[in-house]
Design a protein around this motif. Structure first.
Motif, PDB file in Angstrom:
ATOM      1  N   ASN A 126       0.816  -1.212   0.000  1.00 29.13           N
ATOM      2  CA  ASN A 126       0.000   0.000   0.000  1.00 29.13           C
ATOM      3  C   ASN A 126       0.855   1.270   0.000  1.00 29.13           C
ATOM      4  O   ASN A 126       0.643   2.195   0.792  1.00 29.13           O
ATOM      5  CB  ASN A 126      -0.948   0.004   1.209  1.00 29.13           C
ATOM      6  N   VAL A 127       1.823   1.323  -0.884  1.00 26.67           N
ATOM      7  CA  VAL A 127       2.692   2.503  -0.992  1.00 26.67           C
ATOM      8  C   VAL A 127       1.894   3.661  -1.575  1.00 26.67           C
ATOM      9  O   VAL A 127       1.229   3.527  -2.603  1.00 26.67           O
ATOM     10  CB  VAL A 127       3.917   2.197  -1.869  1.00 26.67           C
ATOM     11  N   GLN A 128       1.959   4.821  -0.913  1.00 27.23           N
ATOM     12  CA  GLN A 128       1.259   6.015  -1.367  1.00 27.23           C
ATOM     13  C   GLN A 128       2.186   7.219  -1.258  1.00 27.23           C
ATOM     14  O   GLN A 128       3.015   7.290  -0.329  1.00 27.23           O
ATOM     15  CB  GLN A 128      -0.003   6.269  -0.523  1.00 27.23           C
ATOM     16  N   VAL A 129       2.044   8.155  -2.197  1.00 27.02           N
ATOM     17  CA  VAL A 129       2.823   9.401  -2.146  1.00 27.02           C
ATOM     18  C   VAL A 129       1.878  10.551  -1.803  1.00 27.02           C
ATOM     19  O   VAL A 129       0.738  10.590  -2.266  1.00 27.02           O
ATOM     20  CB  VAL A 129       3.560   9.660  -3.475  1.00 27.02           C
ATOM     21  N   HIS A 130       2.367  11.492  -0.974  1.00 29.86           N
ATOM     22  CA  HIS A 130       1.504  12.554  -0.463  1.00 29.86           C
ATOM     23  C   HIS A 130       2.193  13.912  -0.556  1.00 29.86           C
ATOM     24  O   HIS A 130       3.421  14.015  -0.416  1.00 29.86           O
ATOM     25  CB  HIS A 130       1.149  12.302   1.015  1.00 29.86           C
TER      26      HIS A 130
END
Length: 394
Positions: A126-130
């Motif tokens: 569940n890699v996410q960029v913010h």
């Protein structure tokens, strides 16, 4: 956790970027959703331009490459039943390429990073960029059931065509250009000696074929197939028989066959996403562009992307200047479109298209005949194949 640059993706582009930034004294953390073994299991291209070889040498991971890599000063074009050599070394003033598998490049960079104790997080879910449009971007992921946040100054999206970084760009902020080719490459890897000491690119009425290698004892062969074909329908015996039908009599006679180690069908596409910078997030490699493998540009383009990016980030920290990161996208795209043009042209010249039969086939053969007899045309092919200099046209 905090780092200066969060790199998403532990393929060769992400690992090379990490090595270049480490050499410049810049801290990085690489986040990869797959295991290290899975990354190493990917079978990819193996023709390295001099620019890529120089970059691997720059970060000190070129020892095995120079020991095991096969230096090629030319390649052969096969059409109308005969082979013709393109002497890259002579036509380009001494330039050449090195055949060394992408898997081996990845292994060398991976081992080097581990030996230096640099952080790589494998099997991150569940890699996410913010907040990459702000001064405080971050990356979140789950590892072993625990949620983590990685604070950073910059995010480098080296996570491939299906990665999270390009997918996270707001709709309307990116423009995509794509051409999907109506065929694929059926590839076979086998522990047999190569049919020739240099690559053979074949144009025939049956379609395209490529005779390549990974070492003096391991060969990589391809034949053009319809996109509707299934790899299960291709036994080893059927593949070798079909490949022989693409070759000239001498190559057919000397071809050594054997059981396949790996067999797969890869679709061909040309793809570019513009721009490649979104605030403090940058795309590199397959996250931003795909080329058909005919011109051997995929890995080499990724390497030059991260060279431009590492220089830009180093300039930002060292000289307090945003000039490099401001021009990153424009600089990369100029080189990318040149490689896209060459890969499209070479693919169009060598493959059987639905409209190629008859007249189209004769036109291809006429162009190939002109190409081998015109020194200027041969030189244009050779200089694009070995790779244009990093500062070409600047």
């Amino acid at each position: 956790m905090r780092t200066q640059v969060a790199i998403i993706g532990a393929g060769p582009s992400g690992l090379l970027l990490g090595a270049l930034l480490h050499k410049a004294g810049i801290d990085t953390v690489i986040v990869e959703r797959q295991s290290g073994d899975y990354v190493l299991g990917r079978i990819r291209a193996g023709v390295l331009e001099q620019v890529t070889v120089d970059l691997l040498q720059e970060v000190g991971v070129d020892q095995r490459l120079h020991k095991e890599g096969l230096v090629h000063g030319g390649f052969e074009l096969l059409f109308a039943g005969k082979r013709h050599r393109i002497d890259m070394h002579q036509l380009t003033g001494g330039k050449q390429v090195v055949v060394y598998g992408q898997t081996e490049v990845t292994r060398d960079l991976m081992d080097d990073r581990a030996a230096k104790g640099l952080t790589t997080i494998y099997e991150a879910e569940n890699v996410q960029v913010h907040d990459f449009d702000s001064a405080n971007p971050s990356v979140t992921y789950t590892k072993d059931g625990q949620s983590h946040t990685l604070q950073c100054d910059f995010i480098a999206g080296c996570d491939g065509f299906h990665g999270v970084c390009r997918a996270s760009v707001p709709e309307g902020s990116i423009k995509e250009y794509e051409k999907v080719y109506p065929f694929g490459w059926l590839g076979v890897l086998a522990d047999v000696p190569p049919v020739s000491h240099e690559l053979i690119y074949a144009n025939t009425e049956r379609g395209f074929a490529l005779c390549s290698m990974r070492s003096a004892t391991r060969s990589r062969y391809y034949v053009q197939v319809p996109l509707t074909d299934k790899v299960e329908a291709w036994s080893d015996e059927r593949f070798w028989a079909d490949l022989k039908d693409h070759l000239d009599p001498e190559a057919r006679e000397s071809l050594v066959t054997g059981p396949s180690i790996e067999k797969s069908i890869a679709p061909l596409r040309s793809f570019v996403a513009e721009p490649m910078r979104f605030g403090r997030m940058f795309l590199a490699g397959d996250a931003a562009h795909i080329v058909p493998p005919t011109g051997a540009k995929g890995l080499n383009l990724a390497a030059t992307d991260v060279k431009y990016l590492s220089d830009a980030i180093t300039e930002y920290y060292g000289e307090k200047s945003p000039a490099g990161i401001d021009h990153y996208s424009q600089r990369c795209l100029r080189r990318i479109w040149r490689a896209e043009r060459f890969s499209w042209w070479f693919t169009s010249l060598m493959h059987q298209f639905p409209e190629t039969a008859g007249f189209g086939q004769k036109i291809q053969e006429a162009e190939l005949d002109y190409l081998i007899h015109s020194e200027s045309a041969s030189r244009a092919l050779a200089e694009n194949y070995v790779g244009l200099p990093l500062n070409f046209g600047e």
